[in-house]
Design a protein around this motif. Structure first.
Motif, mmCIF file in Angstrom:
data_model
loop_
_atom_site.group_PDB
_atom_site.id
_atom_site.type_symbol
_atom_site.label_atom_id
_atom_site.label_comp_id
_atom_site.label_asym_id
_atom_site.label_seq_id
_atom_site.Cartn_x
_atom_site.Cartn_y
_atom_site.Cartn_z
ATOM 1 N N SER A 54 0.890 -1.160 0.078
ATOM 2 C CA SER A 54 -0.033 0.013 -0.183
ATOM 3 C C SER A 54 0.924 1.157 0.006
ATOM 4 N N THR A 55 2.041 1.184 0.596
ATOM 5 C CA THR A 55 2.868 2.432 0.557
ATOM 6 C C THR A 55 4.185 2.277 -0.550
ATOM 7 N N VAL A 56 4.187 1.128 -0.974
ATOM 8 C CA VAL A 56 5.421 1.253 -2.000
ATOM 9 C C VAL A 56 4.902 0.812 -3.474
ATOM 10 N N ASP A 57 5.275 1.780 -4.382
ATOM 11 C CA ASP A 57 4.499 1.160 -5.753
ATOM 12 C C ASP A 57 5.332 0.289 -6.289
ATOM 13 N N ILE A 58 4.983 -0.882 -6.281
ATOM 14 C CA ILE A 58 5.577 -2.212 -6.728
ATOM 15 C C ILE A 58 4.688 -2.861 -7.702
ATOM 16 N N ILE A 59 3.502 -2.837 -7.283
ATOM 17 C CA ILE A 59 2.549 -3.772 -8.388
ATOM 18 C C ILE A 59 1.538 -2.638 -8.856
ATOM 19 N N ASP A 60 1.247 -2.813 -10.048
ATOM 20 C CA ASP A 60 0.214 -2.046 -10.797
ATOM 21 C C ASP A 60 -1.361 -2.696 -10.180
ATOM 22 N N THR A 61 -1.774 -1.864 -9.466
ATOM 23 C CA THR A 61 -3.264 -2.259 -9.081
ATOM 24 C C THR A 61 -4.343 -1.574 -9.747
ATOM 25 N N GLY A 62 -4.093 -0.771 -10.676
ATOM 26 C CA GLY A 62 -5.097 -0.022 -11.448
ATOM 27 C C GLY A 62 -5.170 1.362 -10.881
ATOM 28 N N THR A 63 -6.605 1.980 -11.360
ATOM 29 C CA THR A 63 -6.963 3.200 -10.870
ATOM 30 C C THR A 63 -7.108 3.086 -9.196
ATOM 31 N N GLY A 64 -7.119 4.392 -8.854
ATOM 32 C CA GLY A 64 -7.464 4.539 -7.361
ATOM 33 C C GLY A 64 -6.309 4.125 -6.459
ATOM 34 N N GLU A 65 -6.622 4.278 -5.086
ATOM 35 C CA GLU A 65 -5.542 4.223 -4.275
ATOM 36 C C GLU A 65 -5.257 2.693 -4.150
ATOM 37 N N ALA A 66 -4.067 2.130 -3.954
ATOM 38 C CA ALA A 66 -3.500 0.662 -3.903
ATOM 39 C C ALA A 66 -4.323 0.044 -2.706
ATOM 40 N N VAL A 67 -4.405 0.947 -1.709
ATOM 41 C CA VAL A 67 -4.993 0.126 -0.335
ATOM 42 C C VAL A 67 -6.464 -0.350 -0.535
ATOM 43 N N ASP A 68 -7.244 0.453 -1.558
ATOM 44 C CA ASP A 68 -8.568 0.062 -1.934
ATOM 45 C C ASP A 68 -8.675 -1.418 -2.552
ATOM 46 N N PHE A 69 -7.593 -1.745 -3.327
ATOM 47 C CA PHE A 69 -7.404 -2.730 -3.927
ATOM 48 C C PHE A 69 -6.953 -4.076 -2.986
ATOM 49 N N LEU A 70 -5.785 -3.597 -2.136
ATOM 50 C CA LEU A 70 -5.400 -4.619 -1.580
ATOM 51 C C LEU A 70 -5.964 -5.166 -0.278
ATOM 52 N N ALA A 71 -6.759 -4.248 0.491
ATOM 53 C CA ALA A 71 -7.363 -4.464 1.591
ATOM 54 C C ALA A 71 -8.325 -5.698 1.571
ATOM 55 N N PRO A 72 -9.113 -5.680 0.578
ATOM 56 C CA PRO A 72 -9.975 -6.761 0.507
ATOM 57 C C PRO A 72 -9.353 -8.149 0.036
ATOM 58 N N GLY A 73 -8.318 -8.146 -0.717
ATOM 59 C CA GLY A 73 -7.289 -9.483 -0.980
ATOM 60 C C GLY A 73 -6.657 -9.868 0.358
ATOM 61 N N VAL A 74 -6.075 -8.993 1.170
ATOM 62 C CA VAL A 74 -5.576 -9.363 2.362
ATOM 63 C C VAL A 74 -6.394 -9.997 3.507
ATOM 64 N N LEU A 75 -7.675 -9.346 3.381
ATOM 65 C CA LEU A 75 -8.632 -9.876 4.356
ATOM 66 C C LEU A 75 -8.951 -11.493 3.784
ATOM 67 N N ALA A 76 -9.058 -11.725 2.578
ATOM 68 C CA ALA A 76 -9.423 -12.943 1.962
ATOM 69 C C ALA A 76 -8.140 -13.919 2.438
ATOM 70 N N LEU A 77 -6.759 -13.309 2.334
ATOM 71 C CA LEU A 77 -5.546 -14.040 2.853
ATOM 72 C C LEU A 77 -5.711 -14.374 4.264
ATOM 73 N N ALA A 78 -6.073 -13.587 4.883
ATOM 74 C CA ALA A 78 -6.337 -13.816 6.555
ATOM 75 C C ALA A 78 -7.261 -15.156 6.651
ATOM 76 N N VAL A 79 -8.112 -15.239 5.806
ATOM 77 C CA VAL A 79 -9.153 -16.336 6.088
ATOM 78 C C VAL A 79 -8.373 -17.579 5.415
ATOM 79 N N LEU A 80 -7.953 -17.376 4.356
ATOM 80 C CA LEU A 80 -7.015 -18.616 3.976
ATOM 81 C C LEU A 80 -5.840 -19.079 5.137
ATOM 82 N N SER A 81 -5.181 -18.062 5.581
ATOM 83 C CA SER A 81 -4.248 -18.474 6.728
ATOM 84 C C SER A 81 -4.915 -19.165 7.829
ATOM 85 N N THR A 82 -5.869 -18.769 8.174
ATOM 86 C CA THR A 82 -6.387 -19.389 9.570
ATOM 87 C C THR A 82 -7.203 -20.554 9.297
ATOM 88 N N ALA A 83 -8.261 -20.383 8.411
ATOM 89 C CA ALA A 83 -9.174 -21.415 8.207
ATOM 90 C C ALA A 83 -8.516 -22.799 7.248
#
Length: 255
Positions: free
Chosen positions: A52-81
């Motif tokens: 979210s803070t380092v421009d490494i991957i092109d996540t499209g228009t808008g803020e990177a955190v808006d794209f990344l936050a839902p994906g990281v929430l999904a990753l959290a479910v994957l890691s635990t469940a």
């Protein structure tokens, strides 16, 4: 001779109390495990902050955190469940813990219920933490919270079934290796950090069928785009949940 009076009265505790006690125990064990904390808390948090803070991957228009936050929430479910539950249950099976618990007054289905409730408690803690971090980074979530909740529950059911299936059919060492490998592969190819649009069309058509892709894309559709419940992604997660839980119930070996 008269029979004595015993206090407390001998016998098993009420079923609800047994499930609650087992859930509390499972949650404490999960939160005390350093490897599980790495998977469930540290890695998702670091990925969210870094990308979210380092421009490494092109996540499209808008803020990177808006794209990344839902994906990281999904990753959290994957890691635990999936990953965490598969590894913990696999070693409990190897060391005979499941066999002993299966012979206790706690029914086997109640033990699995307690494990599932423990996963849900851990996920709540993860989601609260990751949401706080994302909001601090400027995240602006949209959409209906009930749709988000339904997707998270379906994702938890899907990954729990797959994790229990792996833990109940493979040796503990194989489960450890396979669960971590699957975690890494889905992190890269599940639309969590890298948009699926970046992959070739042939690969993308396959990746979209994965439960992590359905969960991350579904959460993104709601939280980023403000869409209603994404029925396609919800349907994909439902299919995985039915297949995973059904296979786990049929093939799980307690010894």
């Amino acid at each position: 001779m008269s029979t004595g009076t015993y206090a407390p009265k001998p016998g098993a505790a009420p079923l609800g109390r047994m499930i609650a006690a087992q859930t509390a125990l499972e949650t404490r064990m999960l939160l005390r495990n350093g490897e599980q904390l790495l998977l469930t808390v540290i890695i998702p948090s670091l990925l969210l902050v870094l990308f979210s803070t380092v421009d490494i991957i092109d996540t499209g228009t808008g803020e990177a955190v808006d794209f990344l936050a839902p994906g990281v929430l999904a990753l959290a479910v994957l890691s635990t469940a999936f990953t965490g539950q598969a590894i913990a249950t696999g070693f409990e099976r190897r060391y005979g813990v499941l066999k002993l618990l299966g012979a206790s007054p706690l029914p086997r289905w109640a033990l699995m219920t307690a494990k599932t409730l423990s996963v849900l408690v851990t996920e709540i803690l993860q989601i609260v933490l990751l949401t706080a971090i994302a909001l601090g980074l400027g995240w602006s979530p949209q959409g209906n919270p009930l749709a988000v909740l339904l997707l998270l529950v379906l994702g938890t059911a899907a990954f729990s079934g797959l994790g229990l299936l792996m833990a109940g059919t493979l040796r503990a060492e194989a489960t450890l290796a396979a669960a971590n490998l699957v975690f890494l592969l889905l992190l890269v190819g599940g639309g969590v950090i890298v948009p699926l649009e970046k992959f070739p069309d042939a690969a993308r058509s396959v990746l979209e069928l994965l439960p992590i892709s359905a969960l991350s894309d579904g959460l993104r559709a709601v939280l980023q785009d403000g869409a209603a419940l994404p029925w396609g992604e919800a349907g994909t997660l439902t299919v995985w949940a039915v297949l995973g839980l059904g296979a786990a119930a049929k093939f799980f070996r307690w010894e």
